[in-house]
Design a protein around this motif. Structure first.
Motif, PDB file in Angstrom:
ATOM      1  N   MET A   1       0.793  -1.202   0.000  1.00  0.00           N
ATOM      2  CA  MET A   1       0.000   0.000   0.000  1.00  0.00           C
ATOM      3  C   MET A   1       0.845   1.280   0.000  1.00  0.00           C
ATOM      4  O   MET A   1       0.482   2.229  -0.682  1.00  0.00           O
ATOM      5  CB  MET A   1      -0.940  -0.043   1.208  1.00  0.00           C
ATOM      6  CG  MET A   1      -2.228   0.686   0.986  1.00  0.00           C
ATOM      7  SD  MET A   1      -3.044   0.243  -0.541  1.00  0.00           S
ATOM      8  CE  MET A   1      -4.692   0.362  -0.067  1.00  0.00           C
ATOM      9  N   PRO A   2       1.965   1.330   0.743  1.00  0.00           N
ATOM     10  CA  PRO A   2       2.789   2.544   0.714  1.00  0.00           C
ATOM     11  C   PRO A   2       3.297   2.860  -0.700  1.00  0.00           C
ATOM     12  O   PRO A   2       3.432   4.020  -1.062  1.00  0.00           O
ATOM     13  CB  PRO A   2       3.953   2.231   1.655  1.00  0.00           C
ATOM     14  CG  PRO A   2       3.487   1.124   2.526  1.00  0.00           C
ATOM     15  CD  PRO A   2       2.476   0.361   1.731  1.00  0.00           C
ATOM     16  N   ARG A   3       3.584   1.815  -1.489  1.00  0.00           N
ATOM     17  CA  ARG A   3       4.041   2.032  -2.861  1.00  0.00           C
ATOM     18  C   ARG A   3       2.975   2.719  -3.701  1.00  0.00           C
ATOM     19  O   ARG A   3       3.282   3.603  -4.491  1.00  0.00           O
ATOM     20  CB  ARG A   3       4.375   0.685  -3.503  1.00  0.00           C
ATOM     21  CG  ARG A   3       5.793   0.528  -3.839  1.00  0.00           C
ATOM     22  CD  ARG A   3       5.987  -0.735  -4.607  1.00  0.00           C
ATOM     23  NE  ARG A   3       7.358  -1.141  -4.404  1.00  0.00           N
ATOM     24  CZ  ARG A   3       7.876  -2.237  -4.824  1.00  0.00           C
ATOM     25  NH1 ARG A   3       7.139  -3.094  -5.464  1.00  0.00           N
ATOM     26  NH2 ARG A   3       9.136  -2.505  -4.617  1.00  0.00           N
ATOM     27  N   LEU A   8       0.836   7.507  -6.412  1.00  0.00           N
ATOM     28  CA  LEU A   8      -0.226   8.497  -6.585  1.00  0.00           C
ATOM     29  C   LEU A   8       0.256   9.898  -6.203  1.00  0.00           C
ATOM     30  O   LEU A   8      -0.121  10.884  -6.839  1.00  0.00           O
ATOM     31  CB  LEU A   8      -1.462   8.105  -5.771  1.00  0.00           C
ATOM     32  CG  LEU A   8      -2.191   6.851  -6.261  1.00  0.00           C
ATOM     33  CD1 LEU A   8      -3.324   6.486  -5.296  1.00  0.00           C
ATOM     34  CD2 LEU A   8      -2.708   7.022  -7.676  1.00  0.00           C
ATOM     35  N   SER A   9       1.113   9.977  -5.194  1.00  0.00           N
ATOM     36  CA  SER A   9       1.671  11.267  -4.791  1.00  0.00           C
ATOM     37  C   SER A   9       2.551  11.856  -5.896  1.00  0.00           C
ATOM     38  O   SER A   9       2.492  13.055  -6.175  1.00  0.00           O
ATOM     39  CB  SER A   9       2.484  11.088  -3.504  1.00  0.00           C
ATOM     40  OG  SER A   9       3.137  12.277  -3.171  1.00  0.00           O
TER      41      SER A   9
END
Length: 195
Positions: A1-3, A8-9
């Motif tokens: 999920m962090p990836r 997206l950032s």
């Protein structure tokens, strides 16, 4: 999920920088749907990830060629691009395989980060952070363009450019601007104004 969040950032940063740097941009949705420079950078980001996997290099090159056909911007998937790169208009921009581009760089249409030899190894330019490359400018060979430098429209750069300098002409020469001048770099959108 962090990836996924990081990905997206990065995409959002690409949209935001285009909206902030282009006075014609009215919304993020307009930038997302109608800016070929943004589309080219997004496609590059995917192709670059593929390029790092030896078995996907051909697919990465084909994806880059599809992006070139769709956007008019050619970015080799082996190039290394920093964050918040803005390619204004895009048509005719070329970024070679061993080019390295820092953060917060602006490339105007027709800019080339190209080579001048067919030898293997580093043969394309390295741009520091905050560099602005004017329309039609050519930066050729493994030269270094320092942080905050500005390259004038249609300049041909074949030697290093120091940080904060303005380079114009064919071949490009360094022009200095007095800090007391009303045309300090922070106030100039178009490096060609120094010509």
């Amino acid at each position: 999920m962090p990836r996924v969040r990081r990905f997206l950032s990065v995409l959002r940063d690409d949209l935001e920088v285009a909206r902030l740097r282009d006075p014609a941009a009215r919304s993020l949705i307009e930038v997302a749907l109608g800016y070929p420079g943004v589309h080219a950078v997004w496609t590059y980001r995917l192709a670059h990830r593929m390029w790092r996997e030896p078995g996907l290099r051909l697919a990465a090159r084909l994806l880059a060629q599809a992006a070139r056909a769709a956007t008019g911007v050619e970015i080799h998937p082996g190039a290394r691009l920093g964050q918040r790169l803005f390619i204004d208009h895009g048509m005719g921009v070329v970024i070679g395989e061993t080019a390295e581009v820092g953060d917060d760089v602006v490339l105007f249409h027709g800019a080339t980060l190209g080579g001048k030899t067919m030898h293997h190894g580093k043969r394309h330019p390295t741009l520091g952070d905050g560099v602005v490359v004017g329309a039609g400018a050519k930066i050729l060979g493994p030269v270094w363009i320092g942080n905050g430098a500005q390259i004038g429209a249609n300049a041909v750069v074949i030697t290093d450019v120091p940080a904060g300098a303005v380079a114009v002409g064919v071949p490009a020469k360094i022009r200095t601007v007095s800090r007391d001048s009303p045309l300090i770099a922070a106030d100039v959108d178009d490096p060609a104004i120094y010509i």
